[in-house]
Design a protein around this motif. Structure first.
Motif, PDB file in Angstrom:
ATOM      1  N   MET A   1       4.893  -3.848   4.404  1.00 10.39           N
ATOM      2  CA  MET A   1       6.064  -3.981   3.408  1.00 10.39           C
ATOM      3  C   MET A   1       6.431  -2.609   2.839  1.00 10.39           C
ATOM      4  O   MET A   1       5.645  -1.702   2.335  1.00 10.39           O
ATOM      5  N   TYR A   2       7.636  -2.438   2.685  1.00 15.01           N
ATOM      6  CA  TYR A   2       8.209  -1.356   1.958  1.00 15.01           C
ATOM      7  C   TYR A   2       8.107  -1.267   0.633  1.00 15.01           C
ATOM      8  O   TYR A   2       8.325  -2.171  -0.068  1.00 15.01           O
ATOM      9  N   VAL A   3       7.517  -0.052   0.207  1.00 17.68           N
ATOM     10  CA  VAL A   3       7.312   0.088  -1.318  1.00 17.68           C
ATOM     11  C   VAL A   3       8.303   1.356  -1.634  1.00 17.68           C
ATOM     12  O   VAL A   3       8.014   2.339  -1.186  1.00 17.68           O
ATOM     13  N   ASP A   4       9.197   1.270  -2.584  1.00 16.75           N
ATOM     14  CA  ASP A   4       9.982   2.591  -3.229  1.00 16.75           C
ATOM     15  C   ASP A   4       9.005   3.524  -3.641  1.00 16.75           C
ATOM     16  O   ASP A   4       8.329   3.437  -4.604  1.00 16.75           O
ATOM     17  N   PRO A   5       8.997   4.542  -3.062  1.00 14.50           N
ATOM     18  CA  PRO A   5       8.243   5.749  -3.657  1.00 14.50           C
ATOM     19  C   PRO A   5       8.425   6.035  -5.169  1.00 14.50           C
ATOM     20  O   PRO A   5       7.375   6.392  -5.866  1.00 14.50           O
ATOM     21  N   LEU A   6       9.570   5.551  -5.584  1.00 20.38           N
ATOM     22  CA  LEU A   6      10.001   6.128  -6.716  1.00 20.38           C
ATOM     23  C   LEU A   6       9.231   5.138  -7.872  1.00 20.38           C
ATOM     24  O   LEU A   6       8.684   5.524  -8.934  1.00 20.38           O
ATOM     25  N   LEU A   7       9.241   3.879  -7.531  1.00 19.95           N
ATOM     26  CA  LEU A   7       8.385   2.864  -8.242  1.00 19.95           C
ATOM     27  C   LEU A   7       6.885   3.135  -8.021  1.00 19.95           C
ATOM     28  O   LEU A   7       6.462   3.171  -9.271  1.00 19.95           O
ATOM     29  N   LEU A   8       6.361   3.553  -7.084  1.00 21.90           N
ATOM     30  CA  LEU A   8       5.143   4.064  -7.106  1.00 21.90           C
ATOM     31  C   LEU A   8       4.767   5.180  -8.266  1.00 21.90           C
ATOM     32  O   LEU A   8       3.714   5.091  -8.857  1.00 21.90           O
ATOM     33  N   ARG A   9       5.512   6.348  -7.901  1.00 24.63           N
ATOM     34  CA  ARG A   9       5.575   7.297  -8.917  1.00 24.63           C
ATOM     35  C   ARG A   9       5.593   6.842 -10.259  1.00 24.63           C
ATOM     36  O   ARG A   9       4.754   7.129 -11.328  1.00 24.63           O
ATOM     37  N   HIS A  10       6.498   5.933 -10.747  1.00 23.84           N
ATOM     38  CA  HIS A  10       6.632   5.570 -12.197  1.00 23.84           C
ATOM     39  C   HIS A  10       5.379   4.642 -12.402  1.00 23.84           C
ATOM     40  O   HIS A  10       4.910   4.621 -13.549  1.00 23.84           O
ATOM     41  N   VAL A  11       4.751   3.774 -11.557  1.00 28.75           N
ATOM     42  CA  VAL A  11       3.604   2.931 -11.948  1.00 28.75           C
ATOM     43  C   VAL A  11       2.426   3.927 -12.242  1.00 28.75           C
ATOM     44  O   VAL A  11       1.839   3.878 -12.853  1.00 28.75           O
ATOM     45  N   GLN A  12       2.286   5.103 -11.264  1.00 26.55           N
ATOM     46  CA  GLN A  12       1.142   6.013 -11.593  1.00 26.55           C
ATOM     47  C   GLN A  12       1.249   6.681 -12.812  1.00 26.55           C
ATOM     48  O   GLN A  12       0.305   6.832 -13.531  1.00 26.55           O
ATOM     49  N   GLU A  13       2.368   7.219 -12.886  1.00 24.40           N
ATOM     50  CA  GLU A  13       2.591   8.075 -14.252  1.00 24.40           C
ATOM     51  C   GLU A  13       2.747   7.146 -15.440  1.00 24.40           C
ATOM     52  O   GLU A  13       1.911   7.725 -16.660  1.00 24.40           O
ATOM     53  N   GLN A  21      -4.575   3.124  -5.920  1.00 17.79           N
ATOM     54  CA  GLN A  21      -4.329   2.094  -6.779  1.00 17.79           C
ATOM     55  C   GLN A  21      -3.023   1.546  -7.138  1.00 17.79           C
ATOM     56  O   GLN A  21      -2.511   0.395  -7.189  1.00 17.79           O
ATOM     57  N   ALA A  22      -2.149   2.469  -7.299  1.00 13.38           N
ATOM     58  CA  ALA A  22      -0.994   1.937  -7.843  1.00 13.38           C
ATOM     59  C   ALA A  22       0.071   1.375  -6.572  1.00 13.38           C
ATOM     60  O   ALA A  22       0.481   0.381  -6.546  1.00 13.38           O
ATOM     61  N   GLN A  27       2.053  -3.442  -4.390  1.00 13.77           N
ATOM     62  CA  GLN A  27       2.042  -4.320  -3.375  1.00 13.77           C
ATOM     63  C   GLN A  27       1.758  -5.911  -3.642  1.00 13.77           C
ATOM     64  O   GLN A  27       2.403  -6.609  -3.192  1.00 13.77           O
ATOM     65  N   ASP A  28       0.809  -5.989  -4.387  1.00 19.42           N
ATOM     66  CA  ASP A  28       0.306  -7.238  -4.801  1.00 19.42           C
ATOM     67  C   ASP A  28       1.205  -8.003  -5.778  1.00 19.42           C
ATOM     68  O   ASP A  28       1.575  -9.269  -5.493  1.00 19.42           O
ATOM     69  N   VAL A  29       2.010  -7.235  -6.634  1.00 16.24           N
ATOM     70  CA  VAL A  29       3.191  -7.734  -7.351  1.00 16.24           C
ATOM     71  C   VAL A  29       4.420  -8.207  -6.378  1.00 16.24           C
ATOM     72  O   VAL A  29       4.935  -9.372  -6.503  1.00 16.24           O
ATOM     73  N   LEU A  30       4.698  -7.530  -5.622  1.00 16.10           N
ATOM     74  CA  LEU A  30       5.568  -7.733  -4.466  1.00 16.10           C
ATOM     75  C   LEU A  30       5.265  -8.976  -3.933  1.00 16.10           C
ATOM     76  O   LEU A  30       6.301  -9.762  -3.403  1.00 16.10           O
ATOM     77  N   ALA A  31       3.901  -9.096  -3.255  1.00 17.47           N
ATOM     78  CA  ALA A  31       3.749 -10.136  -2.497  1.00 17.47           C
ATOM     79  C   ALA A  31       3.712 -11.510  -3.398  1.00 17.47           C
ATOM     80  O   ALA A  31       4.117 -12.481  -2.781  1.00 17.47           O
ATOM     81  N   PHE A  32       3.479 -11.330  -4.658  1.00 18.18           N
ATOM     82  CA  PHE A  32       3.699 -12.365  -5.510  1.00 18.18           C
ATOM     83  C   PHE A  32       5.111 -13.001  -5.638  1.00 18.18           C
ATOM     84  O   PHE A  32       5.137 -14.214  -5.849  1.00 18.18           O
ATOM     85  N   HIS A  33       6.154 -12.300  -5.468  1.00 19.55           N
ATOM     86  CA  HIS A  33       7.392 -12.584  -5.538  1.00 19.55           C
ATOM     87  C   HIS A  33       8.255 -12.618  -4.233  1.00 19.55           C
ATOM     88  O   HIS A  33       9.393 -12.310  -4.228  1.00 19.55           O
ATOM     89  N   GLU A  34       7.188 -12.899  -3.232  1.00 20.47           N
ATOM     90  CA  GLU A  34       7.808 -12.832  -1.839  1.00 20.47           C
ATOM     91  C   GLU A  34       8.656 -14.189  -1.296  1.00 20.47           C
ATOM     92  O   GLU A  34       9.313 -14.296  -0.394  1.00 20.47           O
ATOM     93  N   GLU A  35       8.457 -15.055  -2.160  1.00 22.43           N
ATOM     94  CA  GLU A  35       9.179 -16.441  -2.024  1.00 22.43           C
ATOM     95  C   GLU A  35      10.557 -16.426  -2.038  1.00 22.43           C
ATOM     96  O   GLU A  35      11.311 -15.873  -2.774  1.00 22.43           O
TER      97      GLU A  35
END
Length: 87
Positions: A1-13, A21-22, A27-35
């Motif tokens: 699953m592709y995760v936007d690096p900018l989103l990861l950085r934002h979540v970390q910061e 952890q980020a 990935q968990d949140v995106l999987a929840f909305h995979e439907e």
């Protein structure tokens, strides 16, 4: 699953999580909305029907809920993408 690096950085910061952890959180949140939209509509319709709701009320509620629900986007062909960009 592709995760936007900018989103990861934002979540970390914004959360103080480390990179691993980020990554897991996003990935968990995106999987929840995979439907897909179709899967979501069928599932919600069945849920609401279980509680005795009638189709007229169900479909009105589904339209309203979809405005606020995150679902997986449909697969778009290259042609469809081009039409979005160029009209």
């Amino acid at each position: 699953m592709y995760v936007d690096p900018l989103l990861l950085r934002h979540v970390q910061e914004s959360s103080g999580l480390d990179a691993a952890q980020a990554q897991r959180l996003v990935q968990d949140v995106l999987a929840f909305h995979e439907e897909s939209v179709e899967e979501w509509v069928r599932r919600r319709h069945a849920e609401l029907k279980t509680y005795g709701a009638k189709n007229e009320a169900i479909f009105a509620r589904l339209r309203e809920e979809l405005r606020q629900t995150v679902v997986a986007p449909p697969e778009l062909s290259e042609r469809q993408l081009r039409r979005i960009v160029y009209g």
